[in-house]
Design a protein around this motif. Structure first.
Motif, PDB file in Angstrom:
ATOM      1  N   LEU A  90      29.602  48.206  33.694  1.00 27.35           N
ATOM      2  CA  LEU A  90      30.686  48.414  34.657  1.00 27.35           C
ATOM      3  C   LEU A  90      31.633  47.217  34.645  1.00 27.35           C
ATOM      4  O   LEU A  90      31.222  46.077  34.422  1.00 27.35           O
ATOM      5  CB  LEU A  90      30.125  48.613  36.066  1.00 27.35           C
ATOM      6  N   VAL A  91      32.916  47.488  34.882  1.00 29.52           N
ATOM      7  CA  VAL A  91      33.929  46.427  34.904  1.00 29.52           C
ATOM      8  C   VAL A  91      34.125  45.982  36.347  1.00 29.52           C
ATOM      9  O   VAL A  91      34.649  46.739  37.178  1.00 29.52           O
ATOM     10  CB  VAL A  91      35.258  46.929  34.306  1.00 29.52           C
ATOM     11  N   GLN A  92      33.727  44.757  36.642  1.00 31.55           N
ATOM     12  CA  GLN A  92      33.714  44.280  38.025  1.00 31.55           C
ATOM     13  C   GLN A  92      35.108  44.227  38.637  1.00 31.55           C
ATOM     14  O   GLN A  92      35.293  44.551  39.814  1.00 31.55           O
ATOM     15  CB  GLN A  92      33.061  42.896  38.091  1.00 31.55           C
ATOM     16  N   SER A  93      36.100  43.855  37.863  1.00 32.93           N
ATOM     17  CA  SER A  93      37.449  43.749  38.406  1.00 32.93           C
ATOM     18  C   SER A  93      37.981  45.110  38.851  1.00 32.93           C
ATOM     19  O   SER A  93      38.681  45.229  39.865  1.00 32.93           O
ATOM     20  CB  SER A  93      38.402  43.129  37.379  1.00 32.93           C
ATOM     21  N   ILE A  94      37.614  46.157  38.088  1.00 32.76           N
ATOM     22  CA  ILE A  94      38.036  47.512  38.472  1.00 32.76           C
ATOM     23  C   ILE A  94      37.301  47.946  39.728  1.00 32.76           C
ATOM     24  O   ILE A  94      37.887  48.574  40.626  1.00 32.76           O
ATOM     25  CB  ILE A  94      37.792  48.506  37.324  1.00 32.76           C
ATOM     26  N   GLN A  95      36.023  47.595  39.831  1.00 33.41           N
ATOM     27  CA  GLN A  95      35.268  47.916  41.042  1.00 33.41           C
ATOM     28  C   GLN A  95      35.905  47.261  42.263  1.00 33.41           C
ATOM     29  O   GLN A  95      36.038  47.886  43.325  1.00 33.41           O
ATOM     30  CB  GLN A  95      33.818  47.443  40.913  1.00 33.41           C
ATOM     31  N   ARG A  96      36.293  46.005  42.112  1.00 31.98           N
ATOM     32  CA  ARG A  96      36.909  45.288  43.230  1.00 31.98           C
ATOM     33  C   ARG A  96      38.259  45.901  43.607  1.00 31.98           C
ATOM     34  O   ARG A  96      38.579  46.031  44.792  1.00 31.98           O
ATOM     35  CB  ARG A  96      37.082  43.809  42.859  1.00 31.98           C
ATOM     36  N   ALA A  97      39.028  46.263  42.591  1.00 32.96           N
ATOM     37  CA  ALA A  97      40.329  46.889  42.854  1.00 32.96           C
ATOM     38  C   ALA A  97      40.142  48.204  43.604  1.00 32.96           C
ATOM     39  O   ALA A  97      40.885  48.516  44.547  1.00 32.96           O
ATOM     40  CB  ALA A  97      41.075  47.128  41.549  1.00 32.96           C
ATOM     41  N   PHE A  98      39.132  48.970  43.202  1.00 28.88           N
ATOM     42  CA  PHE A  98      38.888  50.251  43.866  1.00 28.88           C
ATOM     43  C   PHE A  98      38.464  50.031  45.314  1.00 28.88           C
ATOM     44  O   PHE A  98      38.875  50.772  46.213  1.00 28.88           O
ATOM     45  CB  PHE A  98      37.806  51.043  43.127  1.00 28.88           C
TER      46      PHE A  98
END
Length: 280
Positions: free
Chosen positions: A9-17
């Protein structure tokens, strides 16, 4: 190695979501501080992600302030997602689960001008069951689904439908008075479900609940129907609970994020409401 990296999983995308989700569920406009406090992220991280989201049109900064809100691109994506939802397809697995949990026929119904139309069903396997043909039409005034589908319509529109269709007595329990039907709609709005107590067919009962879209508008109804010998007063509260809960799940699939229907998890409230209905 942390769990997210191991899972790919891409953490930056998770945070953005998480930021977008927080903005969608909270106040219309939020501050950098409120985001960092709610999500436990570092200020610099949130600021960097917000800058990226702004560049993509997903978030915008409110002119003349330090507040942020969702951008037009987020709205466009939401509308696109909603437009791709097919009611029958989304409801199908829930109808099957409702039939399996109750053992009764589960139906999906919409309003078409002055009648209700059964657009899908999962038939009960019980030896004594209700057979409803897909495409069947029925009046609004003597069906649980009809009551649900017209419960939030303007009164003059309901009266116009009744004037056009008439209110023929089909059983001894059929509601044949406009004023009585309007009173029944009031009760339906208050309790969040409707009953057909042998009003359409002798020996048949039904429990119906509304399906709502992302605006909160009632777009369809689901119901469980069966013979009165199985739809006893003692069993009705559980059938009501299951029908309402499944309707709420389908509504969430259709984008509805409003309040839950009151009384769903309160057996005493349900029994009190049922007693009121049974005694009328």
């Amino acid at each position: 190695m942390d769990k997210d990296k191991r899972s790919g999983l891409v953490q930056s995308i998770q945070r953005a979501f998480k930021i977008i989700e927080f903005m969608a569920s909270g106040p219309r406009e939020v501050t950098l501080t409120s985001i960092t406090s709610a999500l436990g992220m570092h200020v610099a991280t949130v600021h960097r992600i917000l800058a990226t989201l702004i560049s993509l049109g997903l978030v915008e900064q409110v002119p003349g302030s330090k507040k942020y809100r969702l951008g037009m691109k987020a709205i466009e994506l939401g509308i696109a997602a909603l437009s791709q939802i097919d009611l029958r397809e989304e409801a199908a697995p829930y109808l099957r689960r409702l039939m399996e949990s109750t053992g009764e026929t589960a139906n999906l119904v919409v309003l078409d001008r002055d009648e209700v139309v059964y657009i899908d069903k999962v038939q009960s396997s019980a030896s004594l069951g209700m057979f409803v043909k897909i495409g069947k039409r029925a009046p609004i005034y003597c069906t649980g689904v009809g009551k649900v589908l017209t419960s939030e319509m303007p009164e003059d529109e309901v009266k116009a439908i009744l004037l056009k269709s008439g209110m023929e007595r089909l059983t001894q329990n059929t509601i044949c008075s406009v004023s009585d039907f309007l009173e029944e709609l009031k009760k339906t709005r208050e309790r969040g479900y409707a009953l057909d107590n042998e009003e359409c067919e002798p020996g048949a009962r039904c429990v119906a609940a509304p399906l709502r879209d992302h605006t909160g508008r009632i777009i369809a109804a689901i119901s469980v129907s069966g013979p009165s010998v199985r739809f006893t007063d003692a069993r009705l509260p559980e059938l009501i609970r299951q029908t309402i809960e499944v309707a709420a799940e389908i509504s969430r699939r259709m984008g509805y994020r409003g309040k839950e229907i009151s009384g769903v998890n309160d057996p005493k409230a349900k029994l009190h409401k049922l007693a009121q209905v049974s005694g009328e």
